[in-house]
Write a protein that holds these residues in place. Sequence first.
Motif, PDB file in Angstrom:
ATOM      1  N   GLY A   1      -1.117  85.672 143.103  1.00 38.10           N
ATOM      2  CA  GLY A   1      -2.301  86.074 143.506  1.00 38.10           C
ATOM      3  C   GLY A   1      -3.273  84.997 142.999  1.00 38.10           C
ATOM      4  N   VAL A   2      -3.063  84.124 142.304  1.00 43.09           N
ATOM      5  CA  VAL A   2      -3.997  83.079 141.728  1.00 43.09           C
ATOM      6  C   VAL A   2      -4.314  82.108 142.871  1.00 43.09           C
ATOM      7  CG1 VAL A   2      -4.691  81.410 139.991  1.00 43.09           C
ATOM      8  CG2 VAL A   2      -3.346  83.716 139.380  1.00 43.09           C
ATOM      9  N   PRO A   3      -5.585  81.850 143.294  1.00 44.35           N
ATOM     10  CA  PRO A   3      -5.878  80.763 144.360  1.00 44.35           C
ATOM     11  C   PRO A   3      -5.920  79.562 143.474  1.00 44.35           C
ATOM     12  CG  PRO A   3      -7.697  82.063 143.665  1.00 44.35           C
ATOM     13  CD  PRO A   3      -6.774  82.578 143.005  1.00 44.35           C
ATOM     14  N   TRP A   4      -5.585  78.488 144.404  1.00 42.55           N
ATOM     15  CA  TRP A   4      -5.595  76.960 143.772  1.00 42.55           C
ATOM     16  C   TRP A   4      -6.672  76.627 143.071  1.00 42.55           C
ATOM     17  CZ3 TRP A   4      -2.172  73.883 141.870  1.00 42.55           C
ATOM     18  CH2 TRP A   4      -2.462  72.451 141.962  1.00 42.55           C
ATOM     19  N   ALA A   5      -7.787  76.994 143.761  1.00 39.23           N
ATOM     20  CA  ALA A   5      -9.054  76.472 143.211  1.00 39.23           C
ATOM     21  C   ALA A   5      -9.174  76.897 141.727  1.00 39.23           C
ATOM     22  CB  ALA A   5     -10.336  77.219 143.838  1.00 39.23           C
ATOM     23  N   ARG A   6      -8.551  78.014 141.210  1.00 42.72           N
ATOM     24  CA  ARG A   6      -8.840  78.513 139.919  1.00 42.72           C
ATOM     25  C   ARG A   6      -7.820  77.731 139.012  1.00 42.72           C
ATOM     26  NH1 ARG A   6      -7.692  84.935 139.326  1.00 42.72           N
ATOM     27  NH2 ARG A   6      -7.284  83.995 137.153  1.00 42.72           N
ATOM     28  N   VAL A   7      -6.603  77.469 139.568  1.00 35.69           N
ATOM     29  CA  VAL A   7      -5.782  76.447 138.714  1.00 35.69           C
ATOM     30  C   VAL A   7      -6.575  75.164 138.558  1.00 35.69           C
ATOM     31  CG1 VAL A   7      -3.557  75.351 138.584  1.00 35.69           C
ATOM     32  CG2 VAL A   7      -3.831  77.480 139.847  1.00 35.69           C
ATOM     33  N   ILE A   8      -7.407  74.641 139.500  1.00 38.20           N
ATOM     34  CA  ILE A   8      -8.075  73.296 139.174  1.00 38.20           C
ATOM     35  C   ILE A   8      -9.226  73.404 138.198  1.00 38.20           C
ATOM     36  CG2 ILE A   8      -9.555  71.772 140.444  1.00 38.20           C
ATOM     37  CD1 ILE A   8      -8.095  71.867 142.799  1.00 38.20           C
ATOM     38  N   ALA A   9      -9.901  74.822 138.218  1.00 41.94           N
ATOM     39  CA  ALA A   9     -10.847  74.812 137.388  1.00 41.94           C
ATOM     40  C   ALA A   9     -10.180  74.942 135.890  1.00 41.94           C
ATOM     41  CB  ALA A   9     -11.510  76.399 137.692  1.00 41.94           C
ATOM     42  N   ALA A  10      -8.923  75.717 135.839  1.00 43.43           N
ATOM     43  CA  ALA A  10      -8.531  75.936 134.651  1.00 43.43           C
ATOM     44  C   ALA A  10      -8.195  74.515 133.985  1.00 43.43           C
ATOM     45  CB  ALA A  10      -7.210  76.506 134.509  1.00 43.43           C
ATOM     46  N   ALA A  11      -7.760  73.471 134.650  1.00 44.43           N
ATOM     47  CA  ALA A  11      -7.449  72.241 134.224  1.00 44.43           C
ATOM     48  C   ALA A  11      -8.392  71.472 133.649  1.00 44.43           C
ATOM     49  CB  ALA A  11      -6.878  71.369 135.258  1.00 44.43           C
ATOM     50  N   ARG A  12      -9.612  71.592 134.513  1.00 45.28           N
ATOM     51  CA  ARG A  12     -10.827  70.983 134.117  1.00 45.28           C
ATOM     52  C   ARG A  12     -11.255  71.598 132.988  1.00 45.28           C
ATOM     53  NH1 ARG A  12     -13.432  70.978 140.203  1.00 45.28           N
ATOM     54  NH2 ARG A  12     -12.544  68.920 140.894  1.00 45.28           N
ATOM     55  N   GLN A  13     -11.386  73.055 132.595  1.00 44.04           N
ATOM     56  CA  GLN A  13     -11.767  73.664 131.361  1.00 44.04           C
ATOM     57  C   GLN A  13     -10.885  73.034 130.136  1.00 44.04           C
ATOM     58  OE1 GLN A  13     -12.219  77.871 131.452  1.00 44.04           O
ATOM     59  NE2 GLN A  13     -12.538  77.917 128.996  1.00 44.04           N
TER      60      GLN A  13
ATOM     61  N   SER B   1      -7.484  63.274 128.088  1.00 45.99           N
ATOM     62  CA  SER B   1      -6.448  63.938 128.440  1.00 45.99           C
ATOM     63  C   SER B   1      -6.208  63.505 129.858  1.00 45.99           C
ATOM     64  CB  SER B   1      -6.614  65.527 128.575  1.00 45.99           C
ATOM     65  OG  SER B   1      -7.698  65.874 129.145  1.00 45.99           O
ATOM     66  N   PHE B   2      -5.097  63.856 130.631  1.00 45.12           N
ATOM     67  CA  PHE B   2      -4.694  63.284 132.048  1.00 45.12           C
ATOM     68  C   PHE B   2      -4.353  64.391 132.627  1.00 45.12           C
ATOM     69  CE2 PHE B   2      -4.758  59.789 129.061  1.00 45.12           C
ATOM     70  CZ  PHE B   2      -5.494  58.639 129.676  1.00 45.12           C
ATOM     71  N   VAL B   3      -4.051  64.477 134.249  1.00 42.25           N
ATOM     72  CA  VAL B   3      -3.570  65.539 134.652  1.00 42.25           C
ATOM     73  C   VAL B   3      -2.536  65.088 135.696  1.00 42.25           C
ATOM     74  CG1 VAL B   3      -5.343  65.464 136.606  1.00 42.25           C
ATOM     75  CG2 VAL B   3      -4.441  67.581 135.954  1.00 42.25           C
TER      76      VAL B   3
ATOM     77  N   LEU C   1      -2.174  62.374 138.419  1.00 39.60           N
ATOM     78  CA  LEU C   1      -3.508  62.109 139.175  1.00 39.60           C
ATOM     79  C   LEU C   1      -4.698  61.372 138.463  1.00 39.60           C
ATOM     80  CD1 LEU C   1      -3.762  65.582 140.784  1.00 39.60           C
ATOM     81  CD2 LEU C   1      -2.842  63.680 141.868  1.00 39.60           C
ATOM     82  N   ARG C   2      -5.473  60.754 139.005  1.00 37.40           N
ATOM     83  CA  ARG C   2      -6.803  60.528 138.543  1.00 37.40           C
ATOM     84  C   ARG C   2      -7.514  61.803 138.629  1.00 37.40           C
ATOM     85  NH1 ARG C   2      -6.506  55.598 141.757  1.00 37.40           N
ATOM     86  NH2 ARG C   2      -7.892  56.810 143.211  1.00 37.40           N
ATOM     87  N   TRP C   3      -8.438  62.237 137.430  1.00 38.50           N
ATOM     88  CA  TRP C   3      -9.004  63.376 137.646  1.00 38.50           C
ATOM     89  C   TRP C   3     -10.055  63.501 138.695  1.00 38.50           C
ATOM     90  CZ3 TRP C   3      -8.302  67.729 134.766  1.00 38.50           C
ATOM     91  CH2 TRP C   3      -7.681  67.579 133.557  1.00 38.50           C
ATOM     92  N   GLU C   4     -10.569  62.303 139.036  1.00 41.26           N
ATOM     93  CA  GLU C   4     -11.521  62.319 140.296  1.00 41.26           C
ATOM     94  C   GLU C   4     -10.569  62.774 141.549  1.00 41.26           C
ATOM     95  OE1 GLU C   4     -11.083  57.784 139.280  1.00 41.26           O
ATOM     96  OE2 GLU C   4     -11.215  59.973 138.212  1.00 41.26           O
ATOM     97  N   GLU C   5      -9.371  62.448 141.697  1.00 37.59           N
ATOM     98  CA  GLU C   5      -8.753  63.020 142.680  1.00 37.59           C
ATOM     99  C   GLU C   5      -8.263  64.430 143.027  1.00 37.59           C
ATOM    100  OE1 GLU C   5      -5.523  59.912 143.706  1.00 37.59           O
ATOM    101  OE2 GLU C   5      -5.115  60.128 141.610  1.00 37.59           O
ATOM    102  N   LEU C   6      -8.476  65.176 141.782  1.00 40.31           N
ATOM    103  CA  LEU C   6      -7.955  66.645 141.762  1.00 40.31           C
ATOM    104  C   LEU C   6      -8.388  67.487 142.696  1.00 40.31           C
ATOM    105  CD1 LEU C   6      -6.289  68.744 140.281  1.00 40.31           C
ATOM    106  CD2 LEU C   6      -7.972  68.781 138.456  1.00 40.31           C
ATOM    107  N   ALA C   7      -9.744  67.174 143.099  1.00 38.82           N
ATOM    108  CA  ALA C   7     -10.368  68.212 144.044  1.00 38.82           C
ATOM    109  C   ALA C   7     -10.049  68.179 145.521  1.00 38.82           C
ATOM    110  CB  ALA C   7     -12.089  67.884 144.085  1.00 38.82           C
TER     111      ALA C   7
END
Length: 331
Positions: A161-173, A185-187, A273-279
């Motif tokens: 039930g966790v949407p992908w947008a929240r996973v991206i937000a978690a990585a950024r946090q 850090s890198f992703v 990935l590069r961080w700027e690619e994550l979105a």
Amino acid sequence: MSVAVPGATEPDPTGDRGMPGTRQNASSAAKAGPTVLTSPGRVVYPDAGIRKQDVFAYYRTMLPWLLPEIAGRPLSVVRCPQGAGRPCFFQKHLPAGMQHVAAVPIGEQNGANADYIVVRDAAGLFELVQFNALEFHPWGARADTPDQADRMVFDLDPGAGVPWARVIAAARQVRRRLRGVGLTSFVRTSGGKGLHVVVPLRPACPWPQVKAFARTLAESMAAADPLAYVATASKRLRTGRIFIDYLRNGRGATSVASFSLRARPGAPVAMPLRWEELARVRRGDAYDIISAPRRMTRMRRHPWGDVDRIHQDLAHVAACRAGRKPPKREA
């Protein structure tokens, strides 16, 4: 049917010519001859019709990218003798019959030493593929210094039930919190459901220090937002939350290598990935056996740049936070 694998004894892109403590040397590998790929037409990914020879071709194409991620490290592999659609198994000790794969004796919790898999070169990698290895999971430490971690990994694993947008937000946090204590850090995509945030450590740090730091960060995020995050492995607590898995940061633990295939439908790949690619990435298995080589052909450079040249360590972080003069860093 079997075919000799051309290039299976080609030069090592990492420049590694052997390591202290490993049981195999270059002369014994040369005497072994090229790897023979048996059953090249056997279907490995039944959902996509991907054959063993396709898996080998992928790893040969991605050799310059994958080999530096795993060479010289204790390594576990996921082997799938009947293909990814049937039961696979995780193997960390050297299998019998290996001619190109090295081993390093490492002490285990029971006090005994065991021979752990170590890949030094292309021939070792290709031999493991011949032995039906699909996934490669290295330690975050070198085989010659197994008690010193040079990489720390946070595995962000979303529950149901966790949407992908929240996973991206978690990585950024996680990235923001790490930057707050001076760590770069890198992703990467995991090739599964989530993302990994990877922290290079140079000089390397003792495993207990790395695990304690990772645990503190994970638990602080879970305490700050308990409806979004959990730092314990219990599956009953993970519905609707993201598990911040810090347990990858213990001696003997592993995480999947960047550029490794996963033994999952569609032959997905763990992709840095590069961080700027994550979105722009839509899911954790966004790259696969077809799109990953195309991406790296276009990029021509590792998305993480000169990650292994970054100098940062946890002793420096601890000293700064305590108001002490940090220890002098090695060149």
